[in-house]
Design an enzyme around this catalytic site. Structure first.
Site, mmCIF file in Angstrom:
data_model
loop_
_atom_site.group_PDB
_atom_site.id
_atom_site.type_symbol
_atom_site.label_atom_id
_atom_site.label_comp_id
_atom_site.label_asym_id
_atom_site.label_seq_id
_atom_site.Cartn_x
_atom_site.Cartn_y
_atom_site.Cartn_z
ATOM 1 C CG ASP A 1 41.627 37.704 34.657
ATOM 2 O OD1 ASP A 1 41.295 38.659 33.996
ATOM 3 O OD2 ASP A 1 41.434 37.481 35.982
ATOM 4 C CG ASP B 1 42.780 39.010 38.768
ATOM 5 O OD1 ASP B 1 43.099 40.082 38.243
ATOM 6 O OD2 ASP B 1 41.825 38.347 38.597
ATOM 7 C CD GLU B 2 43.986 41.396 33.830
ATOM 8 O OE1 GLU B 2 43.986 41.793 32.574
ATOM 9 O OE2 GLU B 2 43.487 41.896 34.582
HETATM 10 P P1 TTP Z 1 38.661 41.001 37.374
HETATM 11 O O1 TTP Z 1 39.906 40.159 37.048
HETATM 12 O O2 TTP Z 1 38.435 41.960 36.512
HETATM 13 O O3 TTP Z 1 37.588 40.204 38.061
HETATM 14 P P2 TTP Z 1 37.473 38.955 39.011
HETATM 15 O O4 TTP Z 1 38.885 38.337 38.932
HETATM 16 O O5 TTP Z 1 36.822 39.175 40.297
HETATM 17 O O6 TTP Z 1 36.675 38.039 38.244
HETATM 18 P P3 TTP Z 1 36.760 37.216 36.767
HETATM 19 O O7 TTP Z 1 36.492 35.864 37.031
HETATM 20 O O8 TTP Z 1 35.636 37.907 35.658
HETATM 21 O O9 TTP Z 1 38.253 37.591 36.497
HETATM 22 O O10 TTP Z 1 39.425 41.981 38.490
HETATM 23 C C1 TTP Z 1 40.308 41.224 39.543
HETATM 24 C C2 TTP Z 1 40.171 41.947 41.054
HETATM 25 O O11 TTP Z 1 40.140 43.233 40.953
HETATM 26 C C3 TTP Z 1 38.652 41.618 41.673
HETATM 27 O O12 TTP Z 1 38.347 40.238 42.004
HETATM 28 C C4 TTP Z 1 38.633 42.568 42.341
HETATM 29 C C5 TTP Z 1 39.241 43.809 42.062
HETATM 30 N N1 TTP Z 1 38.184 44.890 41.065
HETATM 31 C C6 TTP Z 1 37.794 45.644 41.859
HETATM 32 O O13 TTP Z 1 38.062 45.791 43.356
HETATM 33 N N2 TTP Z 1 37.026 46.666 41.374
HETATM 34 C C7 TTP Z 1 36.719 46.414 40.054
HETATM 35 O O14 TTP Z 1 35.753 47.022 39.500
HETATM 36 C C8 TTP Z 1 37.163 45.322 39.151
HETATM 37 C C9 TTP Z 1 36.675 45.129 38.092
HETATM 38 C C10 TTP Z 1 37.846 44.535 39.898
HETATM 39 MG MG MG Z 2 40.041 37.906 37.360
#
Ligand code: TTP
Ligand code: MG
Length: 352
Positions: free
Chosen positions: A9, A104-105
């Site tokens: 992730d 991203d995952e």
């Molecule tokens: P996430 O992997 O949940 O968050 P992140 O990568 O920004 O941070 P973390 O280090 O905690 O993993 O989500 C991936 C992307 O998806 C995030 O960068 C933006 C998008 N996203 C949204 O647009 N709205 C949301 O509510 C969430 C949770 C994510």
């Molecule tokens: Mg993330």
């Protein structure tokens, strides 16, 4: 034999791409999302911004109050998509068993990967390094023997983390988890759990399968297994998207169907023209909607017989719209696509 699963992730993904592309933002609170003076919401924010309590899905206006000097930027989806493709190319250097969950995952099953002497931990380290080399962004990795634990592990030491949960550690690890950290337990289920006096994995484990099924239906059996660190879900490879689609992001978020439907109809025309050009016919029509809080949903219809043409797509549109909250919630993007193509002269056979 135990499987070897890695969950990757990216850290603060959208915000990290912004900090990478705009060096002036580095080390500063960056909030990606809607405008702070309108009704926008936060997509994500940099770790510097999280210190102020800013979180995904929060009103941007609230974020601006928590941290007035934060840098607010609008999302650049093309840049995120490009980075996402590059990351997924890295994954496939290690295994074809990749299940993407979002941009991203992803889950990787590296049970059969012989690189690094077959050590999933070292493979995860190598993947993290390759990601830095390829897109200049950091990821967090979780390594374990099933998907549930691998996903929890990747979030355990963010950012730039690497957490391994071995088979001998699994059960104790799960017992220590707050109930909210169980996959699928959102705010509503959490409340229900608290009423039943279930606050963590250890308390969850004390309940019988029957009890959990009685209170949580089918989800109950998943919870019963999860409390014992058991998760048999395989890593499911998805085929490269074989679809023809068109989508539009509105200049401003729209509520009225009178404004939205004509856009969908012209997208249908474009998709149909593309089908004609590519000589394709398809059985599945998908409507895609991104609401103003960035929540993305899709609704599909598959024909049991025959193929969609332009008139067929127009006819199916209303029933797909009825399965969404279009007209009730504001939307920022709509799209239509066709998939499930068939070549008419060459019947496909399931057992060939
Ligand atoms: P996430 O992997 O949940 O968050 P992140 O990568 O920004 O941070 P973390 O280090 O905690 O993993 O989500 C991936 C992307 O998806 C995030 O960068 C933006 C998008 N996203 C949204 O647009 N709205 C949301 O509510 C969430 C949770 C994510
Ligand atoms: Mg993330």
């Amino acid at each position: 034999m135990n499987r070897k699963i890695i969950h990757i992730d990216m850290d603060a993904f959208y915000a990290a791409v912004e900090q990478r592309d705009f060096p002036a933002y580095r080390g500063l609170p960056v909030v990606v999302g809607g405008s702070p003076d309108a009704r926008g919401v936060v997509s994500t924010c940099s770790y510097e911004a999280r210190k102020f309590g800013i979180r995904s899905a929060m009103a941007t206006r609230t974020a601006a109050r928590l941290c007035p000097h934060a840098i607010f930027v609008r999302p650049r989806f093309d840049a995120y998509k490009e980075a996402s493709q590059q990351i997924h190319a890295v994954f496939r250097n290690y295994t074809n068993l990749v299940e993407p969950l979002s941009l991203d995952e992803a889950y990787l099953d590296v049970s059969d990967c012989s690189l690094h002497n077959g050590s999933a931990t070292w493979i995860a380290k190598a993947i993290k390094q390759d990601i830095v080399a390829s897109v200049n962004l950091t990821a967090s990795a979780g390594v374990s023997y099933n998907k549930f634990l691998a996903k929890i592990a990747s979030g355990y030491q963010k950012p730039d983390g690497l957490t391994v949960i071995t088979p001998s550690q699994g059960e104790a690890f799960v017992e220590s988890l707050a109930i909210r950290q169980f996959y699928g337990v959102g705010a509503v289920t959490e409340k229900k759990m608290h009423v039943l006096n279930i606050r963590n994995g250890a308390q969850l484990k004390q309940h019988s399968l029957e009890f959990l099924q009685q209170h949580f239906g089918r989800f109950g059996s998943y919870l019963y297994d999860a409390a014992r660190a058991v998760d048999h879900r395989p890593v499911q490879v998805r085929m490269a998207a074989k679809s023809i689609g068109r989508e539009t992001t509105f200049a401003r978020d729209l509520l009225s169907l009178d404004e939205i439907v004509p856009v969908l109809r012209s997208l249908i025309t474009e998709v149909w023209q593309q089908c004609i050009r590519k000589n394709k016919t398809a059985r599945t029509l998908t409507l895609k909607v991104r609401y103003d809080n960035f929540q993305l949903i899709t609704r599909s219809q598959t024909l049991a017989k025959g193929y969609f043409n332009e008139a067929g797509m127009r006819a199916a549109l209303q029933s797909l719209i009825n399965k969404t909250e279009l007209g009730k919630r504001r939307v920022r993007l709509v799209g239509v696509s066709l998939s499930n193509f068939e070549t008419i002269n060459k019947p496909t056979s399931a057992n060939m």
